[in-house]
Design an enzyme around this catalytic site. Structure first.
Site, PDB file in Angstrom:
ATOM      1  N   PRO A 110       0.743  -1.397   0.074  1.00 43.67           N
ATOM      2  CA  PRO A 110      -0.078  -0.084   0.112  1.00 43.67           C
ATOM      3  C   PRO A 110       0.908   1.220  -0.072  1.00 43.67           C
ATOM      4  O   PRO A 110       1.993   1.122   0.798  1.00 43.67           O
ATOM      5  CB  PRO A 110      -0.584  -0.036   1.445  1.00 43.67           C
ATOM      6  CG  PRO A 110      -0.620  -1.554   1.801  1.00 43.67           C
ATOM      7  CD  PRO A 110       0.652  -2.173   1.170  1.00 43.67           C
ATOM      8  N   GLY A 114       3.604   3.584   5.321  1.00 46.57           N
ATOM      9  CA  GLY A 114       4.638   3.364   6.367  1.00 46.57           C
ATOM     10  C   GLY A 114       5.062   1.814   6.066  1.00 46.57           C
ATOM     11  O   GLY A 114       5.813   1.448   6.783  1.00 46.57           O
ATOM     12  N   LEU A 115       4.533   1.263   4.879  1.00 48.84           N
ATOM     13  CA  LEU A 115       5.133  -0.231   4.599  1.00 48.84           C
ATOM     14  C   LEU A 115       6.536   0.121   3.482  1.00 48.84           C
ATOM     15  O   LEU A 115       6.865  -0.993   3.064  1.00 48.84           O
ATOM     16  CB  LEU A 115       4.139  -0.802   4.004  1.00 48.84           C
ATOM     17  CG  LEU A 115       3.092  -1.432   5.218  1.00 48.84           C
ATOM     18  CD1 LEU A 115       2.134  -2.324   4.494  1.00 48.84           C
ATOM     19  CD2 LEU A 115       3.802  -2.272   6.061  1.00 48.84           C
ATOM     20  N   GLY A 116       6.896   1.257   3.138  1.00 44.81           N
ATOM     21  CA  GLY A 116       7.953   1.198   2.394  1.00 44.81           C
ATOM     22  C   GLY A 116       7.802   1.088   0.869  1.00 44.81           C
ATOM     23  O   GLY A 116       8.936   0.637   0.288  1.00 44.81           O
ATOM     24  N   SER A 117       6.708   1.313   0.429  1.00 44.44           N
ATOM     25  CA  SER A 117       6.456   0.993  -0.957  1.00 44.44           C
ATOM     26  C   SER A 117       7.530   1.752  -1.948  1.00 44.44           C
ATOM     27  O   SER A 117       7.725   1.336  -3.078  1.00 44.44           O
ATOM     28  CB  SER A 117       4.989   1.461  -1.281  1.00 44.44           C
ATOM     29  OG  SER A 117       4.645   2.905  -1.237  1.00 44.44           O
ATOM     30  N   ALA A 119      10.629   2.860  -1.286  1.00 46.46           N
ATOM     31  CA  ALA A 119      12.183   2.699  -1.207  1.00 46.46           C
ATOM     32  C   ALA A 119      11.835   1.054  -2.164  1.00 46.46           C
ATOM     33  O   ALA A 119      12.867   0.649  -2.721  1.00 46.46           O
ATOM     34  CB  ALA A 119      12.385   2.260   0.088  1.00 46.46           C
ATOM     35  N   ALA A 120      10.907   0.291  -1.886  1.00 41.87           N
ATOM     36  CA  ALA A 120      10.668  -1.113  -2.521  1.00 41.87           C
ATOM     37  C   ALA A 120      10.734  -1.069  -3.987  1.00 41.87           C
ATOM     38  O   ALA A 120      11.395  -1.715  -4.614  1.00 41.87           O
ATOM     39  CB  ALA A 120       9.616  -1.712  -1.865  1.00 41.87           C
ATOM     40  N   ASP A 161      14.695   2.689   5.684  1.00 44.69           N
ATOM     41  CA  ASP A 161      13.624   1.923   4.842  1.00 44.69           C
ATOM     42  C   ASP A 161      14.408   1.380   3.599  1.00 44.69           C
ATOM     43  O   ASP A 161      14.176   0.014   3.550  1.00 44.69           O
ATOM     44  CB  ASP A 161      12.553   3.110   3.993  1.00 44.69           C
ATOM     45  CG  ASP A 161      11.342   3.358   4.829  1.00 44.69           C
ATOM     46  OD1 ASP A 161      11.546   3.025   5.978  1.00 44.69           O
ATOM     47  OD2 ASP A 161      10.369   3.650   4.264  1.00 44.69           O
TER      48      ASP A 161
HETATM   49  O1  PMV Z   1       6.642   6.291   6.996  1.00 44.84           O
HETATM   50  P1  PMV Z   1       7.776   5.335   6.758  1.00 44.84           P
HETATM   51  O2  PMV Z   1       7.486   4.122   6.849  1.00 44.84           O
HETATM   52  O3  PMV Z   1       8.534   5.680   5.483  1.00 44.84           O
HETATM   53  O4  PMV Z   1       8.548   5.657   7.940  1.00 44.84           O
HETATM   54  C1  PMV Z   1       9.237   6.895   8.311  1.00 44.84           C
HETATM   55  C2  PMV Z   1      10.135   6.376   9.568  1.00 44.84           C
HETATM   56  C3  PMV Z   1      10.518   8.025  10.092  1.00 44.84           C
HETATM   57  O5  PMV Z   1      11.605   7.622  11.197  1.00 44.84           O
HETATM   58  C4  PMV Z   1       9.489   8.558  10.584  1.00 44.84           C
HETATM   59  C5  PMV Z   1      11.260   8.805   8.977  1.00 44.84           C
HETATM   60  C6  PMV Z   1      12.748   8.010   8.750  1.00 44.84           C
HETATM   61  O6  PMV Z   1      13.357   8.675   7.795  1.00 44.84           O
HETATM   62  O7  PMV Z   1      13.155   7.304   9.382  1.00 44.84           O
END
Ligand code: PMV
Length: 322
Positions: A110, A114-117, A119-120, A161
């Site tokens: 998704p 917050g699941l890293g889409s 970067a993946a 990520d």
């Molecule tokens: O929202 P995500 O899963 O990309 O995570 C961000 C994590 C943070 O610590 C808020 C930002 C970061 O760059 O580490």
């Protein structure tokens, strides 16, 4: 490195990369505290590259049906998230152009949750394109390409990520330091609940920065407390009973609430998980939406997932860590 690579007889290549969750330490990791992240293999980004010898020389077609994008590389701005990884691979290999080919990018991760889409997708693209060109990049090169793409869109990403997604292993991560691979003594189960609210990590990170700059003395203790939780969690993961992690997860959520990055919907999902047998729960990632995670015993997983859906989660995912 050759200055030109012909697409004749180049085999089609597909590469994929997993999603990720941050178990502990988000936000504080931006300020030098440690964090722990693990890959989530049930969701994947995938990129396939196939030669297109009948197309004009150097024409790269990009098809990303999930986001309704069909374009050529030339038509996209160079910093577009699906164009930048291609330019960075080219730059890394020192070649002026890529032979005519078609890229198809799909993902079950998704977006903005917050699941890293992001970067993946970058990792899958960098791997597929470099392998297609016959010069697969090293993990370090792939990770740094994904980091540079993230920097373009997320301001000051910590790098967690791209690292966990490239290396596909649980990691203990401190910004600017070599990451450490974690060897987990016992596997454990995490239910991921998607709040359905898409959230911009860069906005939330910026807001925390403003609060930090306005009042370092009120934010610093929260960041230090999160760092302490992460180190305790690491010790538990590597030694004893992972169920004890639950307490730390919930503590970490409370600290994130204090930091101002939660929201009523995430708090409600965390409560629902705790009231229905989870050992601990917290938001995961940038916050203000996206996902939360709950540590569960395997036999409670279905009950917790069901409770999360009743409490408003638009989807849930069960993942085994370790
Ligand atoms: O929202 P995500 O899963 O990309 O995570 C961000 C994590 C943070 O610590 C808020 C930002 C970061 O760059 O580490």
């Amino acid at each position: 490195m050759p200055s030109f690579i012909s697409s004749k007889r180049m085999p089609a290549v597909t590469a994929s990369a997993p999603g990720k969750i941050i178990l502990f330490g988000e936000h504080a990791v931006v300020y030098g505290q440690p964090a722990i992240a693990v890959p989530v293999t049930q969701v994947q980004a995938r990129c396939s590259v196939v030669a297109n010898p009948t197309a004009p020389a150097g024409q790269v077609e990009i098809d990303a049906p999930d986001i309704g994008l069909k374009s050529t590389l030339e038509e996209l701005p160079p910093t577009h998230p699906l164009a930048l990884p291609i330019h960075l691979v080219r730059e890394q290999l020192g070649i002026p152009a890529i032979p005519a080919c078609r890229l198809r990018i799909t993902s079950t991760i998704p977006i903005a949750s917050g699941l890293g889409s992001g970067a993946a997708v970058s990792v899958a693209m960098a791997r597929a394109i470099s392998a297609f060109l016959g010069h697969p990049l090293t993990a370090e090169q792939v990770s740094s390409i994904a980091f540079r793409v993230d920097q373009t869109y997320h301001g000051t990403p910590s790098g967690i990520d791209n690292t966990v997604i490239t290396y596909h292993q649980p990691i203990f991560f401190v910004r600017g330091e070599p990451f450490e691979r974690l060897t987990l003594r016992h596997p454990f189960w995490i239910v991921i609940g998607n709040s359905g609210i898409s959230s911009s990590t860069v906005t939330v990170v910026e807001e925390v920065r403003r609060r930090y700059q306005a009042s370092p003395s009120s934010i610093e203790p929260i960041l230090l407390a999160i760092g302490k939780i992460v180190r305790q969690a690491r010790a538990l993961l590597e030694s004893d009973d992972p169920e004890q992690l639950g307490v730390l997860l919930t503590e970490n959520h409370h600290k994130l609430q204090e930091l101002g990055v939660s929201c009523p919907e995430l708090d409600h999902l965390v409560q629902a998980a705790l009231q229905n047998g989870a050992l601990g729960a917290k938001l995961s990632g940038g916050g203000r939406g996206g996902n939360m995670i709950a540590l569960v015993k395997e036999e409670k997983a279905a009950q917790v997932a069901e409770a999360l859906r009743r409490a408003g989660a638009v989807s849930t995912l069960l993942t085994r860590v370790g």
